[in-house]
Design a protein around this motif. Structure first.
Motif, short mmCIF file in Angstrom:
data_model
loop_
_atom_site.label_atom_id
_atom_site.label_comp_id
_atom_site.label_asym_id
_atom_site.label_seq_id
_atom_site.Cartn_x
_atom_site.Cartn_y
_atom_site.Cartn_z
N GLU A 164 38.67 76.44 81.71
CA GLU A 164 39.26 75.10 81.68
C GLU A 164 40.49 75.18 82.44
O GLU A 164 41.46 75.94 82.06
CB GLU A 164 39.21 74.40 80.66
CG GLU A 164 39.89 72.88 80.58
CD GLU A 164 39.37 72.07 81.52
OE1 GLU A 164 40.05 71.56 82.28
OE2 GLU A 164 37.91 71.82 80.81
N ASP A 165 40.79 74.19 83.57
CA ASP A 165 41.95 74.36 84.28
C ASP A 165 43.11 73.28 84.02
O ASP A 165 44.24 73.24 84.37
CB ASP A 165 41.81 74.20 85.83
CG ASP A 165 41.17 73.07 86.35
OD1 ASP A 165 40.25 72.41 85.58
OD2 ASP A 165 41.49 72.67 87.54
N VAL A 170 42.91 72.40 77.48
CA VAL A 170 42.80 73.79 77.07
C VAL A 170 43.68 73.66 75.77
O VAL A 170 43.40 74.39 74.56
CB VAL A 170 43.55 74.62 78.07
CG1 VAL A 170 44.04 75.93 77.36
CG2 VAL A 170 42.78 74.86 79.20
N SER A 171 45.11 73.05 75.79
CA SER A 171 45.85 73.05 74.42
C SER A 171 45.04 72.35 73.16
O SER A 171 45.01 72.86 72.01
CB SER A 171 47.02 72.36 74.65
OG SER A 171 47.84 72.28 73.43
N PHE A 172 44.31 71.22 73.47
CA PHE A 172 43.57 70.54 72.47
C PHE A 172 42.30 71.26 72.17
O PHE A 172 42.34 71.59 70.94
CB PHE A 172 42.87 69.32 73.23
CG PHE A 172 41.93 68.50 72.74
CD1 PHE A 172 42.26 67.74 71.30
CD2 PHE A 172 40.76 68.22 73.02
CE1 PHE A 172 41.31 67.10 70.80
CE2 PHE A 172 39.73 67.57 72.27
CZ PHE A 172 40.14 67.02 71.14
N VAL A 173 41.56 71.87 72.78
CA VAL A 173 40.44 72.57 72.45
C VAL A 173 40.96 73.93 71.68
O VAL A 173 40.52 74.52 70.69
CB VAL A 173 39.40 72.91 73.40
CG1 VAL A 173 38.38 73.99 73.30
CG2 VAL A 173 39.07 71.61 74.23
N VAL A 211 41.63 82.00 77.51
CA VAL A 211 41.73 80.95 78.26
C VAL A 211 41.47 81.57 79.81
O VAL A 211 42.27 82.62 80.16
CB VAL A 211 42.69 80.06 78.26
CG1 VAL A 211 42.79 79.22 79.56
CG2 VAL A 211 42.75 79.46 76.81
N SER A 212 40.75 81.12 80.60
CA SER A 212 40.74 81.36 82.12
C SER A 212 40.76 80.06 82.73
O SER A 212 40.11 78.88 82.63
CB SER A 212 39.36 82.05 82.42
OG SER A 212 39.28 81.92 83.74
N ASP A 223 34.07 74.61 82.04
CA ASP A 223 34.14 73.31 82.97
C ASP A 223 33.68 73.49 84.18
O ASP A 223 33.70 74.53 84.78
CB ASP A 223 35.71 73.09 82.88
CG ASP A 223 36.16 71.90 83.76
OD1 ASP A 223 35.52 70.95 83.65
OD2 ASP A 223 37.05 71.81 84.74
N VAL A 224 33.15 72.50 84.73
CA VAL A 224 32.33 72.34 86.00
C VAL A 224 33.45 72.38 87.12
O VAL A 224 33.18 73.09 88.05
CB VAL A 224 31.34 71.10 86.32
CG1 VAL A 224 31.18 70.85 87.71
CG2 VAL A 224 30.49 71.32 85.20
N GLY A 225 34.45 71.70 86.90
CA GLY A 225 35.46 71.26 88.06
C GLY A 225 36.35 72.42 88.01
O GLY A 225 37.67 72.23 88.16
#
Length: 222
Positions: free
Chosen positions: A8-9, A14-17, A30-31, A52-54
């Motif tokens: 996820e970018d 990212v922080s939340f998950v 994380v990537s 994430d798709v995007g």
């Protein structure tokens, strides 16, 4: 402890998950782009991927397609702002195990994570053997040629990565992702420092330097 790759970018997501998953007892890496996520998923020994798709560089659907074509069966939960039926069908038919649209409640994501992890077999070996060495993941004991060797936490994790990929060339970036979770600058020499220390304890001939490529744990000679 289950290991989850978050591809996820969006820094806020990212922080939340990541915070929620770690609080729930999961290990996370994380990537922030699709190409790196693909590389890490190929060799990262992850129990689940949140994709994430995007993503930049390579979109999530392409990452998903390539992983499935290569036979990677790790459960994948797709995250996307796209909520059309066509996109959902595309993701699921492409090999995703689940699909969530943004914004979402973390409680629902956590429930889906637990469900997908429950679907996975629990037959992972607790003892690794390679190159004349034995590594017990439960007791954290290491034997080299029949003698006990004391390793630090990072050295143990580094040796585990090498033993899971015996005779395979691993780049410094791949090793950083496995052992440090990309918390360090890829230009850092931390990998070289720990490889040198590990060699001093297991034998310098076991971990080979592959010039311009990285390192490889040499297979035991017959």
């Amino acid at each position: 402890m289950s290991r989850i790759l978050i591809a996820e970018d969006d820094g806020g997501i990212v922080s939340f998950v990541q915070k929620g998953l770690r609080a729930a007892g999961y290990s996370t890496v994380v990537s922030e782009d699709g190409q790196t996520a693909l590389m890490m998923a190929r060799v990262g020994e992850f129990d689940l991927i949140i994709l994430d798709v995007g993503l930049p560089v390579m979109d999530g659907f392409t990452v998903l397609q390539r992983l499935r074509e290569e036979g990677v069966t790790t459960p994948i939960i797709v995250l996307t702002a796209r909520d059309s039926v066509t996109d959902r069908v595309h993701g699921l038919e492409g090999g995703a195990n689940d699909y969530m649209t943004k914004p979402f409640q973390f409680a629902e994501l956590l429930a889906r994570v637990r469900l997908r992890l429950q679907d996975q077999p629990t037959t992972t070996a607790s003892v690794l053997r390679a190159a004349g060495m034995t590594l017990d993941l439960r007791t954290r004991q290491v034997e080299v040629d029949g003698r006990s060797v004391d390793l630090s936490g990072r050295e143990f994790s580094l040796l585990e990565v090498f033993m899971r990929h015996e005779n395979q060339i691993l780049s410094r970036e791949q090793i950083l992702g496995h052992v440090w979770g990309y918390d360090f600058d890829p230009a850092s020499n931390v990998v070289d420092v720990y490889v040198r220390a590990l060699r001093g304890k297991i034998g310098s001939e076991r971990v080979q330097t592959m010039r311009g490529s990285g390192y490889r744990l040499a297979a035991a000679r017959a």
